[in-house]
Motif scaffolding. Structure first.
Motif, PDB file in Angstrom:
ATOM      1  N   ASN A  42       0.837  -1.203   0.000  1.00  0.00           N
ATOM      2  CA  ASN A  42       0.000   0.000   0.000  1.00  0.00           C
ATOM      3  C   ASN A  42       0.871   1.252   0.000  1.00  0.00           C
ATOM      4  O   ASN A  42       0.594   2.228  -0.712  1.00  0.00           O
ATOM      5  N   GLU A  43       1.934   1.228   0.757  1.00  0.00           N
ATOM      6  CA  GLU A  43       2.843   2.371   0.807  1.00  0.00           C
ATOM      7  C   GLU A  43       3.566   2.568  -0.532  1.00  0.00           C
ATOM      8  O   GLU A  43       3.750   3.694  -0.989  1.00  0.00           O
ATOM      9  N   ARG A  44       3.945   1.468  -1.178  1.00  0.00           N
ATOM     10  CA  ARG A  44       4.583   1.586  -2.501  1.00  0.00           C
ATOM     11  C   ARG A  44       3.626   2.193  -3.519  1.00  0.00           C
ATOM     12  O   ARG A  44       4.036   3.007  -4.359  1.00  0.00           O
ATOM     13  N   THR A  45       2.359   1.816  -3.437  1.00  0.00           N
ATOM     14  CA  THR A  45       1.367   2.395  -4.348  1.00  0.00           C
ATOM     15  C   THR A  45       1.234   3.892  -4.102  1.00  0.00           C
ATOM     16  O   THR A  45       1.182   4.689  -5.047  1.00  0.00           O
ATOM     17  N   PHE A  46       1.198   4.276  -2.847  1.00  0.00           N
ATOM     18  CA  PHE A  46       1.137   5.701  -2.505  1.00  0.00           C
ATOM     19  C   PHE A  46       2.346   6.442  -3.072  1.00  0.00           C
ATOM     20  O   PHE A  46       2.212   7.508  -3.696  1.00  0.00           O
ATOM     21  N   LEU A  47       3.521   5.870  -2.887  1.00  0.00           N
ATOM     22  CA  LEU A  47       4.727   6.529  -3.395  1.00  0.00           C
ATOM     23  C   LEU A  47       4.739   6.583  -4.926  1.00  0.00           C
ATOM     24  O   LEU A  47       5.245   7.540  -5.512  1.00  0.00           O
ATOM     25  N   ALA A  48       4.161   5.591  -5.582  1.00  0.00           N
ATOM     26  CA  ALA A  48       4.065   5.622  -7.044  1.00  0.00           C
ATOM     27  C   ALA A  48       3.163   6.772  -7.500  1.00  0.00           C
ATOM     28  O   ALA A  48       3.449   7.445  -8.491  1.00  0.00           O
ATOM     29  N   TRP A  49       2.088   7.007  -6.782  1.00  0.00           N
ATOM     30  CA  TRP A  49       1.220   8.148  -7.122  1.00  0.00           C
ATOM     31  C   TRP A  49       1.953   9.468  -6.926  1.00  0.00           C
ATOM     32  O   TRP A  49       1.823  10.388  -7.731  1.00  0.00           O
ATOM     33  N   ILE A  50       2.745   9.561  -5.864  1.00  0.00           N
ATOM     34  CA  ILE A  50       3.506  10.790  -5.628  1.00  0.00           C
ATOM     35  C   ILE A  50       4.554  10.981  -6.727  1.00  0.00           C
ATOM     36  O   ILE A  50       4.769  12.102  -7.213  1.00  0.00           O
ATOM     37  N   ARG A  51       5.192   9.907  -7.152  1.00  0.00           N
ATOM     38  CA  ARG A  51       6.128  10.011  -8.279  1.00  0.00           C
ATOM     39  C   ARG A  51       5.413  10.460  -9.551  1.00  0.00           C
ATOM     40  O   ARG A  51       5.951  11.265 -10.318  1.00  0.00           O
ATOM     41  N   THR A  84      -0.246  20.651 -14.030  1.00  0.00           N
ATOM     42  CA  THR A  84      -0.103  21.055 -12.631  1.00  0.00           C
ATOM     43  C   THR A  84      -1.365  20.733 -11.829  1.00  0.00           C
ATOM     44  O   THR A  84      -1.286  20.236 -10.707  1.00  0.00           O
ATOM     45  N   GLY A  85      -2.518  21.003 -12.409  1.00  0.00           N
ATOM     46  CA  GLY A  85      -3.766  20.697 -11.713  1.00  0.00           C
ATOM     47  C   GLY A  85      -3.930  19.204 -11.457  1.00  0.00           C
ATOM     48  O   GLY A  85      -4.359  18.792 -10.375  1.00  0.00           O
ATOM     49  N   LEU A  86      -3.568  18.411 -12.438  1.00  0.00           N
ATOM     50  CA  LEU A  86      -3.643  16.963 -12.264  1.00  0.00           C
ATOM     51  C   LEU A  86      -2.684  16.500 -11.164  1.00  0.00           C
ATOM     52  O   LEU A  86      -3.026  15.637 -10.351  1.00  0.00           O
ATOM     53  N   ALA A  87      -1.504  17.103 -11.115  1.00  0.00           N
ATOM     54  CA  ALA A  87      -0.541  16.764 -10.059  1.00  0.00           C
ATOM     55  C   ALA A  87      -1.092  17.125  -8.680  1.00  0.00           C
ATOM     56  O   ALA A  87      -0.919  16.370  -7.717  1.00  0.00           O
ATOM     57  N   VAL A  88      -1.761  18.258  -8.585  1.00  0.00           N
ATOM     58  CA  VAL A  88      -2.341  18.662  -7.296  1.00  0.00           C
ATOM     59  C   VAL A  88      -3.434  17.671  -6.878  1.00  0.00           C
ATOM     60  O   VAL A  88      -3.502  17.252  -5.715  1.00  0.00           O
ATOM     61  N   VAL A  89      -4.285  17.283  -7.816  1.00  0.00           N
ATOM     62  CA  VAL A  89      -5.355  16.329  -7.502  1.00  0.00           C
ATOM     63  C   VAL A  89      -4.757  15.010  -7.006  1.00  0.00           C
ATOM     64  O   VAL A  89      -5.197  14.448  -6.000  1.00  0.00           O
ATOM     65  N   ILE A  90      -3.736  14.532  -7.684  1.00  0.00           N
ATOM     66  CA  ILE A  90      -3.104  13.268  -7.285  1.00  0.00           C
ATOM     67  C   ILE A  90      -2.453  13.406  -5.916  1.00  0.00           C
ATOM     68  O   ILE A  90      -2.589  12.532  -5.057  1.00  0.00           O
ATOM     69  N   THR A  91      -1.777  14.530  -5.675  1.00  0.00           N
ATOM     70  CA  THR A  91      -1.090  14.723  -4.401  1.00  0.00           C
ATOM     71  C   THR A  91      -2.076  14.802  -3.234  1.00  0.00           C
ATOM     72  O   THR A  91      -1.786  14.344  -2.131  1.00  0.00           O
ATOM     73  N   VAL A  92      -3.244  15.367  -3.458  1.00  0.00           N
ATOM     74  CA  VAL A  92      -4.249  15.450  -2.392  1.00  0.00           C
ATOM     75  C   VAL A  92      -4.948  14.101  -2.213  1.00  0.00           C
ATOM     76  O   VAL A  92      -5.215  13.661  -1.091  1.00  0.00           O
ATOM     77  N   TYR A  93      -5.252  13.420  -3.315  1.00  0.00           N
ATOM     78  CA  TYR A  93      -6.058  12.201  -3.248  1.00  0.00           C
ATOM     79  C   TYR A  93      -5.241  10.983  -2.798  1.00  0.00           C
ATOM     80  O   TYR A  93      -5.787  10.093  -2.135  1.00  0.00           O
ATOM     81  N   ALA A  94      -3.952  10.918  -3.147  1.00  0.00           N
ATOM     82  CA  ALA A  94      -3.143   9.730  -2.857  1.00  0.00           C
ATOM     83  C   ALA A  94      -3.068   9.405  -1.355  1.00  0.00           C
ATOM     84  O   ALA A  94      -3.258   8.240  -0.979  1.00  0.00           O
ATOM     85  N   PRO A  95      -2.822  10.374  -0.474  1.00  0.00           N
ATOM     86  CA  PRO A  95      -2.786  10.009   0.950  1.00  0.00           C
ATOM     87  C   PRO A  95      -4.152   9.588   1.471  1.00  0.00           C
ATOM     88  O   PRO A  95      -4.242   8.705   2.335  1.00  0.00           O
ATOM     89  N   LEU A  96      -5.227  10.195   0.940  1.00  0.00           N
ATOM     90  CA  LEU A  96      -6.564   9.793   1.378  1.00  0.00           C
ATOM     91  C   LEU A  96      -6.838   8.340   0.980  1.00  0.00           C
ATOM     92  O   LEU A  96      -7.405   7.566   1.748  1.00  0.00           O
ATOM     93  N   ARG A  97      -6.414   7.990  -0.239  1.00  0.00           N
ATOM     94  CA  ARG A  97      -6.581   6.606  -0.680  1.00  0.00           C
ATOM     95  C   ARG A  97      -5.740   5.673   0.174  1.00  0.00           C
ATOM     96  O   ARG A  97      -6.194   4.604   0.568  1.00  0.00           O
ATOM     97  N   TRP A  98      -4.517   6.061   0.473  1.00  0.00           N
ATOM     98  CA  TRP A  98      -3.650   5.223   1.307  1.00  0.00           C
ATOM     99  C   TRP A  98      -4.312   4.945   2.665  1.00  0.00           C
ATOM    100  O   TRP A  98      -4.323   3.814   3.151  1.00  0.00           O
TER     101      TRP A  98
END
Length: 138
Positions: A42-51, A84-98
């Motif tokens: 789960n943590e690797r998936t989160f880090l993949a989204w951040i990448r 940039t907007g897509l990156a912001v959405v991913i950065t906000v949503y990824a920890p919530l999903r984790w």
């Protein structure tokens, strides 16, 4: 030696009893601790989204400032701000999903569905369309 407990079996029973006596951690999340392999996955998936978010930011910077594109200014801005907007959405949503996945694993529930792959795919498809038409817009 049927019926005679082994040392390993006695150790497993002692570990189980110790965990059962401890009960839930009053300050921690409810449920039992999931297998560490699933927690790390789960943590690797989160880090993949951040990448992925960082790659989108790098693409936005490249489009807006580094790559000498002969595009219309509107197309460059649309691509840069979309990435940039897509990156912001991913950065906000990824920890919530984790967190949601971690809670589901602790409660031994099915993993929740996520809209993040669909959002990312649609966003990247739109950016690709703007890039394609941006080449002809200048």
């Amino acid at each position: 030696m049927a019926g005679r407990p082994t040392t390993e079996g006695a150790r497993d029973i002692a570990d189980h009893t110790r965990h059962a006596d401890r009960g839930p951690d009053p300050g921690g999340p409810p449920g039992s601790e999931p297998d560490y392999r699933f927690t790390l996955a789960n943590e690797r998936t989160f880090l993949a989204w951040i990448r992925t978010a960082l790659a989108l930011i790098a693409g936005a910077v490249a489009v807006l400032h580094l790559v000498p594109l002969d595009w219309h200014t509107g197309a460059k801005l649309a691509v840069g701000f979309s990435l940039t907007g897509l990156a912001v959405v991913i950065t906000v949503y990824a920890p919530l999903r984790w967190i949601r996945v971690q809670k589901a694993m602790r409660r031994d529930q099915p993993l929740p569905m996520s809209a993040l792959p669909v959002i990312t795919a649609v966003g990247v498809a739109l950016v690709c369309a703007v890039v394609l038409f941006g080449n002809y817009w200048s």
